[in-house]
Every structure is written in structure tokens, then in C-alpha cells.
Design an enzyme around this catalytic site. Structure first.
Site, PDB file in Angstrom:
ATOM      1  N   GLY A   1       3.091   2.075  10.755  1.00 36.08           N
ATOM      2  CA  GLY A   1       4.098   3.117  10.568  1.00 36.08           C
ATOM      3  C   GLY A   1       4.867   3.477  11.825  1.00 36.08           C
TER       4      GLY A   1
ATOM      5  N   GLU B   1      -6.568   4.691   8.174  1.00 28.24           N
ATOM      6  CA  GLU B   1      -6.339   6.099   7.805  1.00 28.24           C
ATOM      7  C   GLU B   1      -7.565   6.678   7.100  1.00 28.24           C
ATOM      8  OE1 GLU B   1      -2.611   5.449   5.785  1.00 28.24           O
ATOM      9  OE2 GLU B   1      -1.683   4.935   7.702  1.00 28.24           O
TER      10      GLU B   1
ATOM     11  N   GLY C   1       5.078   1.282   4.493  1.00 31.60           N
ATOM     12  CA  GLY C   1       6.405   1.863   4.281  1.00 31.60           C
ATOM     13  C   GLY C   1       7.375   0.965   3.529  1.00 31.60           C
TER      14      GLY C   1
ATOM     15  N   SER D   1       3.895  -2.291  10.267  1.00 32.29           N
ATOM     16  CA  SER D   1       5.351  -2.368  10.477  1.00 32.29           C
ATOM     17  C   SER D   1       5.961  -3.711  10.062  1.00 32.29           C
ATOM     18  CB  SER D   1       5.709  -2.027  11.933  1.00 32.29           C
ATOM     19  OG  SER D   1       5.334  -0.691  12.222  1.00 32.29           O
TER      20      SER D   1
ATOM     21  N   GLU E   1      -4.930  -4.980  10.986  1.00 28.39           N
ATOM     22  CA  GLU E   1      -3.931  -3.931  11.130  1.00 28.39           C
ATOM     23  C   GLU E   1      -4.149  -3.159  12.429  1.00 28.39           C
ATOM     24  OE1 GLU E   1      -2.170  -2.853   7.024  1.00 28.39           O
ATOM     25  OE2 GLU E   1      -3.794  -1.470   7.485  1.00 28.39           O
TER      26      GLU E   1
ATOM     27  N   ASN F   1       0.869  -1.184   0.000  1.00 20.26           N
ATOM     28  CA  ASN F   1       0.000   0.000   0.000  1.00 20.26           C
ATOM     29  C   ASN F   1       0.903   1.230   0.000  1.00 20.26           C
ATOM     30  OD1 ASN F   1      -1.777   2.062   0.595  1.00 20.26           O
ATOM     31  ND2 ASN F   1      -2.262   1.339   2.668  1.00 20.26           N
ATOM     32  N   TRP F   2       0.972   1.879  -1.149  1.00 20.91           N
ATOM     33  CA  TRP F   2       1.867   3.043  -1.254  1.00 20.91           C
ATOM     34  C   TRP F   2       1.288   4.287  -0.582  1.00 20.91           C
ATOM     35  CZ3 TRP F   2       4.463   3.189  -6.825  1.00 20.91           C
ATOM     36  CH2 TRP F   2       5.345   2.119  -6.937  1.00 20.91           C
ATOM     37  N   LYS F   3       0.009   4.237  -0.209  1.00 22.75           N
ATOM     38  CA  LYS F   3      -0.657   5.395   0.416  1.00 22.75           C
ATOM     39  C   LYS F   3      -0.478   6.621  -0.473  1.00 22.75           C
ATOM     40  CE  LYS F   3      -0.015   3.152   4.822  1.00 22.75           C
ATOM     41  NZ  LYS F   3       0.151   3.242   6.264  1.00 22.75           N
TER      42      LYS F   3
ATOM     43  N   HIS G   1      -9.287   1.117   5.379  1.00 19.85           N
ATOM     44  CA  HIS G   1      -8.001   1.301   6.062  1.00 19.85           C
ATOM     45  C   HIS G   1      -8.207   2.291   7.217  1.00 19.85           C
ATOM     46  CE1 HIS G   1      -3.870   2.481   6.841  1.00 19.85           C
ATOM     47  NE2 HIS G   1      -3.489   1.405   6.193  1.00 19.85           N
TER      48      HIS G   1
HETATM   49  P1  PGA Z   1       3.214   0.164   7.582  1.00 20.77           P
HETATM   50  O1  PGA Z   1       1.700   0.393   7.079  1.00 20.77           O
HETATM   51  O2  PGA Z   1       3.699  -1.100   6.924  1.00 20.77           O
HETATM   52  O3  PGA Z   1       3.956   1.384   7.077  1.00 20.77           O
HETATM   53  O4  PGA Z   1       3.173   0.066   9.051  1.00 20.77           O
HETATM   54  C1  PGA Z   1       0.826  -0.704   6.961  1.00 20.77           C
HETATM   55  C2  PGA Z   1      -0.487  -0.233   6.406  1.00 20.77           C
HETATM   56  O5  PGA Z   1      -0.962   0.843   6.780  1.00 20.77           O
HETATM   57  O6  PGA Z   1      -1.101  -0.942   5.574  1.00 20.77           O
END
Ligand code: PGA
Length: 249
Positions: A169, A95, A231, A209, A163, A9-11, A93
Site C-alpha cells: 500500500g 496486517e 489496492g 504495490s 509481501e 485481496n479486497w481487505k 497476512h
Molecule cells: P497492495 O497490497 O497491493 O495494496 O500493496 C498488497 C497486499 O497487502 O496483499
């Protein structure tokens, strides 16, 4: 047998230059033995789909609207994602739940739209740190699953990503026992709701992470069928380490 899945997931990261990372990934894995998915920002989706064409790697969206078209400025429908070359979309997600106040019923409506359009939906669930500390994790996950996962789900079109919000992150990861407890819980709940056949065929991803250095041990946990990676999916070198660990699982 559930096919393993490494999803990136590049966000909100990546412009044209980032496509070179995708090209490097296709060179590293011309025919991966696990499913490999990259979800770039929508602006790159079509070019990303072209870049992976003919390889075993596929691309997906990070969100979609519940409707197929209409007066929704700035939104993207599931049909549009398909048209751009996506086969999957990440939904709910944390976010999106936080930044856009998405509720379980919004996620469910989006998932219906995505599945109707022929997309696989990666539906994300996860608890906050306060909820974990209050020992509410399983109750929260159960509620998110009931509210967000539509009835039309199958082993083909549904993927659930666990998650924990506090692990995204942050470099913090739950213990392997904690991951296993939640994944076993999700599996049991899916079997109860959809029957054993479907419940057993839905893939469950861990996210938060994940990096090359911890991927192998996480992939060894029961009912972990892969990872949703933020990330560490941005650089082909990092993501390759995760894909390799999954191939060896
Ligand atoms: P992260 O994000 O690997 O940077 O912790 C995971 C995600 O939000 O899917």
C-alpha cells in the site's frame, strides 16, 4: 508447470456495490488462461461466489479460524468459507500478524484447518523495512516459512506470497533483483523441506504495490508465479491490466 495466479485481496473494502467490479471482471475474462481469484470481505463472499459461478474466476477468504466450529465469537471457520463458495484462503497476512498479533504457530494452525477443509492456503511472509535494512530479510522469511507452513502442504494446497511489509500500500516496490533473490530462496527452502517435486510445484506470488504499470516486469522475475494484489484489485479496470500482463507472461 505451475499455473499462474492473479489474486486480489479486497481487505476491509467493499459493500454490495463492489460486486459490480467483480461482474465487470467476469465480463473482461470469461475464460482466463491464468487462475484469477478475488478475496472479498466475508460479508460478500457468498454473493461473490454466485457472481463468478460458471466462469474461470474463483473467490476466497482473507482469514479463517483453526477450529472447524465452536465458541469463537466473530470468527469464521474454513468449512464456513467452503460453504460460502471459497476455494482458497489468505493466511498470515502482515496486517493480521500486526492487527491481531498472529504468530507463526497461529498461522500454521489456521493453515492446517484450511487444508483439512479442502482449501488452498496462501501463506504470506515478508520483512519489515528495519529488517531489510539490517540485512535480515532471508532469515526472517526462512523463520516465517518454518513456523507458518504446515507439514501437510502440497503443490495443490499451498501457495506462498512474498509481501515485504514496507511495499504494501505504499507504492514502493523492491528491485527486481531483490524480488528474485527472495523468491529463489523460498523455492530452494520448499524443495529442501518437501522434496523437489512438491517444492517445485508450489506457486509463489509477489505482493506489495503491484499495479498494471509494473506487473509485467515483476512477472518476468524467476520463480514469480503471479501476484497478490491489494489496492489495484478493487477496480476491475486496474486488476484487468494485471491479469492481462500475467496472461502474456
Ligand atoms: P497492495 O497490497 O497491493 O495494496 O500493496 C498488497 C497486499 O497487502 O496483499
Amino acid at each position: 508447470m505451475r499455473r499462474k495466479l492473479a489474486a486480489g485481496n479486497w481487505k476491509m473494502n467493499g459493500t454490495t456495490a463492489a460486486l459490480s467490479e467483480l461482474e465487470a471482471l467476469t465480463r473482461a475474462f470469461p475464460s482466463p488462461t491464468v487462475d484469477v481469484l478475488i478475496c472479498p470481505p466475508a460479508t460478500l463472499l457468498h454473493r461473490a461466489a454466485e457472481a463468478v459461478r460458471g466462469t474461470g474466476i474463483t473467490v476466497g477468504g482473507q482469514d479463517c479460524h483453526a477450529a472447524t466450529s465452536g465458541a469463537h465469537t466473530g470468527d469464521i471457520s474454513a468449512d464456513m468459507l467452503v460453504d460460502a463458495g471459497a476455494n482458497t484462503v489468505i493466511l498470515g497476512h502482515s496486517e493480521r500478524r500486526e492487527d491481531h498479533d498472529e504468530q507463526n504457530e497461529d498461522v500454521r494452525a489456521k493453515a492446517r484447518g484450511a487444508m483439512d477443509a479442502g482449501l488452498k492456503a496462501i501463506i504470506c511472509v515478508g520483512e519489515s523495512l528495519e529488517q531489510r535494512e539490517a540485512a535480515n530479510t532471508l532469515e526472517i522469511i526462512g523463520g516465517q516459512m518454518s513456523g507458518s507452513i504446515p507439514d501437510q502442504s502440497t503443490g495443490e494446497n499451498l501457495i506462498v506470497a512474498y509481501e515485504p511489509i514496507w511495499a504494501i500500500g505504499t507504492g514502493k516496490v523492491p528491485t527486481l533483483n531483490e524480488i528474485g533473490e527472495v523468491h529463489d530462496f523460498i523455492r530452494a527452502r520448499l524443495e529442501r523441506r518437501f522434496g523437489e517435486g512438491v517444492g517445485r510445484s508450489v506457486r509463489l506470488l509477489y505482493g506489495g504495490s503491484v499495479k498494471p504499470s509494473n506487473a509485467a516486469e515483476i512477472f518476468g522475475v524467476s520463480n514469480v508465479d503471479g501476484a497478490l494484489v491489494g489496492g489495484a484489485s478493487l477496480k476491475a479496470a486496474d486488476f484487468s491490466g494485471i491479469v492481462e500482463a500475467l496472461e502474456k507472461t
